[in-house]
Design a protein around this motif. Structure first.
Motif, mmCIF file in Angstrom:
data_model
loop_
_atom_site.group_PDB
_atom_site.id
_atom_site.type_symbol
_atom_site.label_atom_id
_atom_site.label_comp_id
_atom_site.label_asym_id
_atom_site.label_seq_id
_atom_site.Cartn_x
_atom_site.Cartn_y
_atom_site.Cartn_z
ATOM 1 N N PRO A 1 27.577 26.665 5.166
ATOM 2 C CA PRO A 1 28.220 27.642 4.088
ATOM 3 C C PRO A 1 27.494 27.657 2.819
ATOM 4 C CG PRO A 1 29.571 25.762 4.660
ATOM 5 C CD PRO A 1 28.328 25.615 5.710
ATOM 6 N N ALA A 2 27.856 28.519 2.139
ATOM 7 C CA ALA A 2 26.975 28.503 0.777
ATOM 8 C C ALA A 2 27.162 27.217 -0.275
ATOM 9 C CB ALA A 2 27.389 29.683 0.090
ATOM 10 N N TYR A 3 28.415 26.537 -0.033
ATOM 11 C CA TYR A 3 28.706 25.635 -0.871
ATOM 12 C C TYR A 3 27.626 24.365 -0.381
ATOM 13 C CZ TYR A 3 32.200 24.517 2.761
ATOM 14 O OH TYR A 3 32.641 23.834 4.060
ATOM 15 N N LEU A 4 26.984 24.530 0.676
ATOM 16 C CA LEU A 4 26.179 23.216 1.187
ATOM 17 C C LEU A 4 24.555 23.664 0.830
ATOM 18 C CD1 LEU A 4 27.675 22.209 4.672
ATOM 19 C CD2 LEU A 4 27.763 20.934 2.486
ATOM 20 N N HIS A 5 24.322 24.853 0.399
ATOM 21 C CA HIS A 5 22.868 25.170 0.048
ATOM 22 C C HIS A 5 22.250 24.206 -0.822
ATOM 23 C CE1 HIS A 5 23.403 29.660 1.542
ATOM 24 N NE2 HIS A 5 23.693 28.682 2.586
ATOM 25 N N LYS A 6 23.137 23.721 -1.912
ATOM 26 C CA LYS A 6 22.582 22.980 -2.724
ATOM 27 C C LYS A 6 22.022 21.460 -2.327
ATOM 28 C CE LYS A 6 27.144 20.475 -3.775
ATOM 29 N NZ LYS A 6 27.600 20.813 -2.579
ATOM 30 N N ASN A 7 22.481 21.219 -1.188
ATOM 31 C CA ASN A 7 22.064 19.921 -0.423
ATOM 32 C C ASN A 7 21.039 20.101 0.676
ATOM 33 O OD1 ASN A 7 23.772 18.528 -2.403
ATOM 34 N ND2 ASN A 7 25.326 18.219 -0.735
ATOM 35 N N ILE A 8 20.486 21.348 0.822
ATOM 36 C CA ILE A 8 19.578 21.593 1.943
ATOM 37 C C ILE A 8 18.164 21.461 1.372
ATOM 38 C CG2 ILE A 8 18.675 23.219 3.604
ATOM 39 C CD1 ILE A 8 21.505 24.350 3.476
ATOM 40 N N ASN A 9 17.385 20.625 1.919
ATOM 41 C CA ASN A 9 15.941 20.433 1.537
ATOM 42 C C ASN A 9 15.205 21.591 2.037
ATOM 43 O OD1 ASN A 9 15.214 19.653 4.014
ATOM 44 N ND2 ASN A 9 14.861 17.345 3.701
ATOM 45 N N LYS A 10 13.778 21.557 1.660
ATOM 46 C CA LYS A 10 12.679 22.325 1.836
ATOM 47 C C LYS A 10 12.508 22.550 3.354
ATOM 48 C CE LYS A 10 8.855 19.122 0.795
ATOM 49 N NZ LYS A 10 8.476 18.884 2.329
ATOM 50 N N ASP A 11 12.862 21.410 4.111
ATOM 51 C CA ASP A 11 12.371 21.468 5.669
ATOM 52 C C ASP A 11 13.952 22.082 6.387
ATOM 53 O OD1 ASP A 11 10.109 20.481 5.599
ATOM 54 O OD2 ASP A 11 10.814 18.479 5.141
ATOM 55 N N SER A 12 14.829 22.595 5.507
ATOM 56 C CA SER A 12 16.178 23.188 6.131
ATOM 57 C C SER A 12 17.133 21.858 6.717
ATOM 58 C CB SER A 12 15.878 24.164 7.112
ATOM 59 O OG SER A 12 15.339 25.302 6.740
ATOM 60 N N ILE A 13 16.868 20.883 6.085
ATOM 61 C CA ILE A 13 17.823 19.551 6.459
ATOM 62 C C ILE A 13 18.853 19.509 5.551
ATOM 63 C CG2 ILE A 13 17.775 17.231 7.212
ATOM 64 C CD1 ILE A 13 16.187 19.063 9.152
ATOM 65 N N LEU A 14 19.936 19.338 6.166
ATOM 66 C CA LEU A 14 21.106 19.011 4.918
ATOM 67 C C LEU A 14 21.182 17.695 4.785
ATOM 68 C CD1 LEU A 14 23.733 19.904 3.577
ATOM 69 C CD2 LEU A 14 24.987 19.309 5.864
ATOM 70 N N GLN A 15 21.228 17.214 3.344
ATOM 71 C CA GLN A 15 21.213 15.890 2.956
ATOM 72 C C GLN A 15 22.817 15.716 2.630
ATOM 73 O OE1 GLN A 15 18.233 14.005 2.830
ATOM 74 N NE2 GLN A 15 17.794 15.584 3.872
ATOM 75 N N VAL A 16 23.366 14.794 3.642
ATOM 76 C CA VAL A 16 24.852 14.208 3.308
ATOM 77 C C VAL A 16 24.896 13.019 2.519
ATOM 78 C CG1 VAL A 16 26.961 14.072 4.570
ATOM 79 C CG2 VAL A 16 25.218 15.607 5.607
ATOM 80 N N TYR A 17 25.622 13.104 1.378
ATOM 81 C CA TYR A 17 25.650 12.027 0.449
ATOM 82 C C TYR A 17 26.929 11.171 0.904
ATOM 83 C CZ TYR A 17 21.963 13.515 -2.434
ATOM 84 O OH TYR A 17 20.506 13.820 -2.575
ATOM 85 N N ALA A 18 26.809 10.444 2.116
ATOM 86 C CA ALA A 18 27.634 9.692 2.802
ATOM 87 C C ALA A 18 27.598 8.359 2.397
ATOM 88 C CB ALA A 18 28.042 10.057 4.165
ATOM 89 N N ASN A 19 26.628 7.859 1.913
ATOM 90 C CA ASN A 19 25.989 6.600 1.763
ATOM 91 C C ASN A 19 26.241 5.898 0.479
ATOM 92 O OD1 ASN A 19 25.211 6.587 4.687
ATOM 93 N ND2 ASN A 19 23.615 7.876 3.873
ATOM 94 N N GLY A 20 26.517 4.412 0.037
ATOM 95 C CA GLY A 20 26.438 4.156 -1.036
ATOM 96 C C GLY A 20 26.679 2.357 -0.875
ATOM 97 N N ALA A 21 26.345 1.760 -1.997
ATOM 98 C CA ALA A 21 26.306 0.578 -1.975
ATOM 99 C C ALA A 21 26.372 -0.200 -3.511
ATOM 100 C CB ALA A 21 25.396 -0.373 -1.411
ATOM 101 N N PHE A 22 27.317 -1.024 -3.802
ATOM 102 C CA PHE A 22 27.312 -1.509 -5.248
ATOM 103 C C PHE A 22 27.820 -2.972 -5.315
ATOM 104 C CE2 PHE A 22 31.392 0.441 -4.178
ATOM 105 C CZ PHE A 22 32.378 -0.689 -4.578
ATOM 106 N N ASP A 23 27.254 -3.653 -6.343
ATOM 107 C CA ASP A 23 27.849 -4.925 -6.641
ATOM 108 C C ASP A 23 28.392 -4.970 -7.771
ATOM 109 O OD1 ASP A 23 25.456 -6.529 -4.798
ATOM 110 O OD2 ASP A 23 24.330 -5.201 -5.806
#
Length: 458
Positions: free
Chosen positions: A285-307
């Motif tokens: 969908p259009a709202y995911l286009h911001k996270n698609i890289n030049k290789d047409s791979i979706l980058q899902v920001y599902a990971n994180g770590a903190f101290d």
């Protein structure tokens, strides 16, 4: 005349009984836009005093259909037997219609997290109790909204609570019980940034099989602006366990007791085919286009770590979402509490056959006096948790937990609902719960803010 008085008295008594019964059964569950499967899990059992008709308000679409299908499936189960009916409204003004319901019901919210702050605020303003799936806040703005919602809930004397199922998971419960035993655990160590004394790591997977079929996730589930980033999502449970385990029944003041020291975020790559497999959608969908890289791979920001430090104790939190678990594996959880006498560790790796196992590890495990103490303490706990025992290993002991105590994750939602109903009926929510919920969401949303700042500087 006397007969009329007697008749009137009986009539009044019957009406009074009827009114009392109505008051007892008048409380309804209201499912508001149930876009996540957690929305239905509180309906796996019936609850005394709760009407058997669930009022559903949602936009038309696959998510509400999936919710209704889950309710129908529960109605066919035999243990326990349930008999829910549904009163469904799917007009475009579903939220406004819900807000017209009489106050004093319970709104269950589990779905699109971008909408959750609005749903919570407006439900509370309408005088409804709210039981919300995590996370109740996914960024600094929704944290501010949550603060206001808690204040209004207090003013209106209604209950607002999040669904913290992991407190009822038996390994987490026992880890907490053992940490309260100074002759077994000692005292919680302060640790350091390099060697934290509290560590909680969680690994999950987007593609999962349920009853032999791939779980269908909403398209928005992989959009961090709607689902929330991983650093503010699953970590809610982990931060809650840190507070609940390390500082039982103590109030956490987020302005003075918490400091986020470092944080980072990263993406899980996902192809269009992979995305299609888990959502059933043929295109991004259009709202995911911001996270698609030049290789047409979706980058899902599902990971994180903190101290972070909490009341002077150093803790590390991390969550990772892979696309799919290798054959024969699954989600994993790791939890460490480091005490002056022993470390309490939950592992769920290959050695444990991907089932969580609780260990007591200590340099004193070969000391006969310490051993007798541990054995005596476990025997005492077995009075409360029947069947509990110990299995010796090279570093100490595995705490053997009978299957009867190890409830599946889905079964824990009923435990939370039962607790919430007690808070509503008796107005006895502990004084530390609300400030600690705020502390929890302050921690996660501040970690997100710092992670984004760190990324922008790199």
């Amino acid at each position: 005349m006397k007969q009329n008085i007697i008749f009137a008295t009986i009539t009044i008594a019957l009406l009074s009984c009827g009114t009392s019964h109505q008051k007892q059964s008048a409380m309804h569950l209201i499912a508001l836009d149930p876009g996540h499967f957690h929305a239905s899990l509180v309906q796996q059992q019936m609850y005394p005093g709760i009407d058997s008709t669930i009022r559903v308000f949602a936009p038309e679409g696959p998510e509400v259909k999936q919710y209704l299908a889950s309710i129908e499936r529960f109605n066919q189960q035999t243990d326990p037997r349930v008999h829910w009916a549904t009163d469904v409204y799917t007009g475009h003004d579903y939220l406004e219609k819900m807000l017209q319901q009489p106050p004093g019901n319970i709104v269950v919210i589990a779905g699109n997290n971008r909408l959750k702050a609005t749903y919570i605020r407006r439900s509370v303003h309408a005088g409804q109790h709210v039981l919300a799936d995590k996370p109740m806040a996914i960024d600094a703005a929704s944290f501010d909204s949550l603060q206001a919602a808690f204040q209004e809930a207090a003013d209106k004397k209604i209950q607002l609570y999040d669904i913290m199922t992991e407190r009822y998971e038996i390994r987490n419960t026992l880890q907490r019980e053992l940490a309260l035993l100074p002759d077994v655990f000692g005292t919680l160590q302060p640790g350091s940034l390099q060697a934290p004394s509290v560590v909680k790591n969680s690994v999950h997977h987007f593609k999962k099989l349920v009853a032999g079929k791939t779980m269908v996730r909403p398209a928005w589930y992989v959009d961090e602006t709607q689902q929330g980033e991983g650093i503010v999502d699953v970590t809610t449970h982990l931060v809650d366990l840190v507070q609940w385990t390390c500082f039982p029944e103590q109030t956490i003041h987020y302005r003075t007791d918490i400091h986020v020291d470092s944080a980072r975020r990263w993406a899980t790559p996902m192809t269009l085919q992979q995305y299609s497999d888990i959502t059933g959608q043929n295109s991004f969908p259009a709202y995911l286009h911001k996270n698609i890289n030049k290789d047409s791979i979706l980058q899902v920001y599902a990971n994180g770590a903190f101290d972070y430090t909490i009341k002077g104790i150093h803790a590390n939190i991390s969550v990772t979402w892979n696309y799919q678990a290798p054959e024969g594996t699954g989600d994993t959880h790791y939890s460490l509490l480091r005490g002056s006498l022993a470390s309490l560790i939950i592992r769920q790796g290959a050695e444990q056959q991907y089932k969580p196992v609780l260990y007591i590890e200590s340099i004193h495990s070969h000391d006969s006096t310490y051993t007798k103490t541990v054995e005596a303490r476990i025997a005492a706990l077995a009075q409360k948790y029947p069947g509990l025992s110990l299995k010796t290993n090279d570093k100490g002991w595995e705490v053997v937990i009978p299957e009867a105590l190890a409830k599946k994750h889905e079964a824990l939602f009923g435990k939370v609902m039962q607790q919430f109903l007690e808070y509503i009926r008796n107005n006895n929510m502990p004084a530390w719960e609300v400030p600690n919920m705020l502390a929890k969401y302050y921690t996660t949303t501040q970690a997100l803010t710092l992670a984004k700042q760190t990324a922008s500087r790199q």
